[in-house]
Design a protein around this motif. Structure first.
Motif, PDB file in Angstrom:
ATOM      1  N   LEU A  76       0.828  -1.215   0.000  1.00  0.00           N
ATOM      2  CA  LEU A  76       0.000   0.000   0.000  1.00  0.00           C
ATOM      3  C   LEU A  76       0.856   1.256   0.000  1.00  0.00           C
ATOM      4  CD1 LEU A  76      -2.919   1.114   0.107  1.00  0.00           C
ATOM      5  CD2 LEU A  76      -2.720   1.102   2.603  1.00  0.00           C
ATOM      6  N   SER A  77       1.944   1.212   0.758  1.00  0.00           N
ATOM      7  CA  SER A  77       2.888   2.333   0.766  1.00  0.00           C
ATOM      8  C   SER A  77       4.234   1.746   1.181  1.00  0.00           C
ATOM      9  CB  SER A  77       2.462   3.405   1.773  1.00  0.00           C
ATOM     10  OG  SER A  77       2.622   2.925   3.092  1.00  0.00           O
ATOM     11  N   HIS A  82       0.747   5.936   3.724  1.00  0.00           N
ATOM     12  CA  HIS A  82      -0.555   6.171   3.088  1.00  0.00           C
ATOM     13  C   HIS A  82      -1.432   6.925   4.089  1.00  0.00           C
ATOM     14  CE1 HIS A  82      -4.569   5.368   1.497  1.00  0.00           C
ATOM     15  NE2 HIS A  82      -3.993   5.079   0.341  1.00  0.00           N
ATOM     16  N   ALA A 108      -8.784   2.453   2.029  1.00  0.00           N
ATOM     17  CA  ALA A 108      -7.970   3.109   0.998  1.00  0.00           C
ATOM     18  C   ALA A 108      -8.712   3.102  -0.344  1.00  0.00           C
ATOM     19  CB  ALA A 108      -6.615   2.406   0.872  1.00  0.00           C
TER      20      ALA A 108
END
Ligand code: FES
Ligand code: FES
Lengths: 151, 719
Positions: A76-77, A82, A108
């Motif tokens: 995701l990051s 994030h 998200a």
């Protein structure tokens, strides 16, 4: 041999095409951040992004996503930066944490589709189960993440 | 020791999925090198690293309830440690065993994580601080009394010198551990009472926390299990040959006399194969039992002549007979499984004369004992790696899944085997919250004062099933939780009788977050409302009169009533309900605000929940537990039940065993009113008031009492 694109990396997996994506991630690829909670599309612990959309990976035959971009919690990051992860930290959302990979991925995807969700949007999109009962903080953190995302 | 939550190692870039490679590049975090810390251990609770980092050892289990952080706060408070330079590590059960249980009881239940160890862990922190101060004083050749510890440094005020804990640790470790220390007074606390951030959050945001079910070991096999669907039934036979063509399957083994496991390269292969395994069960004598039979068995207990005594005061029969008004009601609550988000699992590696297990357990010591027994080894031959729990709620106080993993691994020496239950197995093989009925009879005098109350419980005894040695003369004290003499607030009722007709069934029962306070508080608080209605009195005023001799109960009740605006008009269509109790050492109360639409749809708008836990260690984590306890309690109120048909649990997954989701989440406001002077529990107490406050609000809204749970499938409409 099935070719998968996960978190931007290509993987070749020799697995039955019916195998649920969840188990390919966890057992073949070794990405255990995506969790098993029910195997029946009920709980959302296994939520990942498939082409940016939140999907319950326990019901996705791996053979059906060979052309897709798959993102898991690990991707995701690079550094938990994030907006959803930051907001989750700020609100101290996780208790046991087991459902949180799925909750974060669902949140998200919601924010990507709807950068300023209202409570009704959150109720409709966030159907993952949390047995520890972190729903209030999830709701508050999504609003904070929307603010962070704006900046 | 296993480092907790700080292993940021990630799978990204390391996973090279190739044909047949099902177990890839991951190992359990290395145990802290004993040699490295041997010289820096100050007593048993604290190790100081050269860079000043204080390593706080944790013996209890973290399952989301925040105990890890709370315990670290308690130790760090006395240690005078800089909170930013601190790490928490589990002590392993084998280390605890090897050092004669130096770290005390590892069991984590009954909301005792902090309150059960609060004195000795603080003493541990104070002892370490005193050793560091003495070491500094010796270096400077000054009296220790002139030195002071602060923020992981020792200061000598007169000379302005100071040294960091890291520099002093080796000297301090060579000193004897002081036998007695003086603890700080509450007025001196800096960390206790502070909403510090949890220590275990970051890896839970990145998917990098390794739960027991995430363990991956070289050569590891995976097992899926089927247990006899009828409790008490037996495994007769299975046809392993039927799976010979199934991919990845390595073994099909009888686990014990009532379960069979398929062991394969991956769990998905094991589970898929298990579904196709022909199994013959001897379902035994319970195979015809249904929920209706259990209901009838419990109902019979409501009026049975024999019952175990909980409390008696005055003469309830005479009190009821002489009352101006008498009312009676019967309430009933179902069996409930815990449904922890992470299903039961454990990994075991048996090598003949040694055993290693990787577990999430609420009781590390018990997990070790169960593993050793299953392996036929001496406990000293067993190593236990504790993992954070993906939920516990009382379920993981039982070690059945640990025993099974070992029984499987024992048959495959030299290969680690991970046993993971499917969600369906998890729902159908639990230790359920006991289905319970309660008959309440109350008598009011001509002034509307409660003069007699009889509460007769009927249902299974948890202790009879799990800890018969704890039955006191056949009486299960746990059945009366929330109504024990030291808890029960309504002391001024002149004629009181609380008793329990033990009605055990073949369904295993156990400790479920809040345990019997859940249903007991529903029974009592709803019936108190019914009595207030019969007396024509306000629900708060009626309780005030009954709590006149229970000031702590009353103070929390008043606090929530005030915050919620009891006595002032609620928003249109919104109705309020109250509940209070004392359990797990804390005083709790709640006000719920609900509305019931014309079509019967219930909306829970707002909860004001109060708790007096004596001392409040981490207010934000207390609020988190209050919020979570309401979700767990309201799930049970609204949706959850386990029913029995043909001797087995009907519900299997979350489609049938339903739980609350975010859409139902009310706004929960926590009112924390710590009165000091005692240490009460946090994880459980407030769950007790969740359901009754809402039920009382529903009755206010509809004029109708619901006395059978859960609410799903019931019509709440007016009339
Ligand atoms: S594991 Fe996929 S929805 Fe529950
Ligand atoms: S944090 Fe434990 S299940 Fe959600």
């Amino acid at each position: 041999m099935i070719r998968l694109t996960i978190n931007g990396q290509i993987h070749q997996v020799d697995v039955d095409a019916d195998t649920p994506l969840l188990w390919v991630l966890r057992e073949w690829i070794g990405l255990t951040g995506t969790k098993y909670g029910c195997g029946a599309g009920q709980c959302g612990c296994c939520t990942v992004h498939i082409d940016g959309v939140a999907i319950r990976s326990c019901l996705v035959p791996v053979g059906s996503v060979s052309a897709a971009a798959i993102t898991t919690i690990e991707g995701l990051s690079p550094d938990a930066s994030h907006p959803v992860q930051k907001a989750w930290l700020q609100h101290e959302v996780p208790q046991c944490g087991y459902c949180q990979s799925g909750q974060i991925m669902a949140a998200a995807a919601l924010l990507a589709a709807k950068p300023r969700p209202n409570d009704a949007d959150i109720r409709a999109a966030m159907t993952n189960i949390c047995r520890c009962g972190t729903y209030q903080r999830i709701r508050d953190a999504i609003h904070s993440a929307a603010e962070l995302g704006k900046a | 020791m296993t480092a907790l939550g700080f292993d940021r190692r990630r799978f990204l870039g390391t996973a090279t999925a190739i044909a047949g490679a099902y177990c890839l590049g991951w190992s359990i975090p290395a145990r802290a090198a004993a040699a490295a810390e041997g010289g820096r251990e100050l007593g048993i609770w604290v190790v100081i690293e050269p860079d000043d980092t204080a390593v706080i050892r944790i013996a209890r289990s973290e399952m989301g309830q925040g105990t890890l952080t709370g315990l670290a706060q308690l130790v760090a408070e006395e240690l005078e440690a800089d909170w930013a330079k601190l790490r928490a590590e589990y002590i392993s059960p084998d280390e605890n065993l090897a050092r004669q249980h130096a770290w005390g009881d590892m069991s984590t239940g009954g909301s005792r994580g902090l309150r059960g160890s609060v004195d000795y862990v603080r003493q541990g922190g104070a002892a370490a601080r005193s050793m560091l101060v003495q070491a500094a004083a010796a270096r400077w050749s000054v009296p220790a009394a002139e030195c002071q510890a602060e923020n992981s440094r020792v200061l000598h005020g007169r000379s302005g010198r100071s040294l960091g804990y890291g520099t002093l640790a080796a000297d301090a470790a060579a000193l004897p551990v002081p036998e007695s220390v003086t603890l700080k007074s509450p007025a001196q606390w800096k960390l206790i009472g502070k909403a510090v951030a949890r220590l275990d959050t970051p890896p839970k945001l990145e998917g990098s926390l390794v739960y027991a079910s995430d363990v991956r070991l070289p050569g590891m096999l995976n097992a899926a299990i089927a247990q006899c669907p009828v409790f008490g039934g037996k495994l007769v036979s299975f046809d392993a040959a039927a799976l010979s063509a199934m991919p990845g399957v390595r073994h099909v083994v009888a686990v014990d006399d009532n379960s069979v496991a398929v062991v394969a390269d991956t769990w998905w292969q094991a589970r898929t194969a298990l579904d196709r395994l022909p199994i013959v069960w001897d379902e035994g004598a319970n195979a015809t039992v249904s929920s209706a039979d259990i209901d009838a068995w419990l109902r019979e207990g409501l009026t049975a002549a024999q019952a175990a005594l909980g409390q008696r005061q005055g003469d309830v029969a005479a009190g009821l007979a002489g009352a101006a008004t008498r009312i009676e009601a019967v309430y009933s609550t179902p069996f409930l499984s815990h449904a922890t988000m992470e299903p039961m699992n454990a990994t075991a590696l048996f090598t003949g004369n040694a055993l290693e297990v990787w577990v999430a357990s609420q009781n590390g010591d018990a997990a070790l004992a169960a593993a050793a027994e299953a392996a036929g080894l001496d406990p000293s031959q067993v190593k236990v790696h504790k993992h954070h729990l993906g939920g516990g709620f009382g379920r993981r106080g039982q070690q059945d899944y640990v025993r099974q993993a070992v029984l499987i691994a024992r048959q495959i020496p030299g290969r680690p085997v991970k046993l993971l239950w499917s969600r369906e197995e998890d729902t159908r093989h639990d230790f359920y919250r006991p289905a319970t009925q309660c008959r309440l009879q109350g008598g009011l005098d001509a002034n509307g004062d409660l003069v007699a109350l009889h509460a007769r419980l009927s249902g299974p005894s948890i202790l009879a099933s799990l800890a018969p040695a704890r039955l006191a003369g056949g009486v299960d004290k746990v059945a009366f939780q929330g109504w024990l003499a030291e808890e029960f607030g309504y002391r001024s009722i002149p004629n009181l009788l609380i008793d329990h007709a033990v009605r055990n069934t073949h369904v295993p029962v156990g400790f479920w977050r809040g345990v019997n306070t859940n249903q007991n508080t529903i029974f009592m608080e709803c019936f108190i409302d019914e009595l207030a209605d019969a007396a024509g009195r306000d629900k708060l005023e009626f309780r005030r009169s009954l709590l006149a001799r229970s000031p702590k109960h009353l103070a929390v009740l008043e606090a929530v009533a005030e915050r919620a605006g009891w006595g002032t008009p609620a928003p249109p269509g919104v109705f309020r309900g109250l509940a209070q109790n004392c359990c797990f050492g804390s005083y709790v109360a709640a006000v719920a605000e609900v509305s019931v639409a014309d079509d019967g749809k219930l909306t829970i708008h707002r909860i004001v929940a109060g708790t007096d836990p004596g001392h409040a260690v981490n207010p934000d984590q207390i609020a988190a537990q209050v919020e979570g306890s309401f979700v767990y309690g309201l799930s049970a109120l609204l949706y959850s039940e386990n029913t029995v048909k043909d001797g087995r649990i009907v519900e299997g997954n979350f489609d049938t065993y339903q739980v609350m989701r975010l859409a139902d989440m009310p706004k929960v406001e926590t009112v924390l009113v710590p009165s000091g002077g005692f240490w009460g529990g946090v994880g459980e107490p407030t769950i007790a008031v969740a359901a009754p406050a809402v039920l009382n609000a529903i009755a206010a809204a509809t004029g109708r009492r619901v006395r059978r749970l859960p609410l799903k499938d019931q019509d709440l409409r007016l009339g």
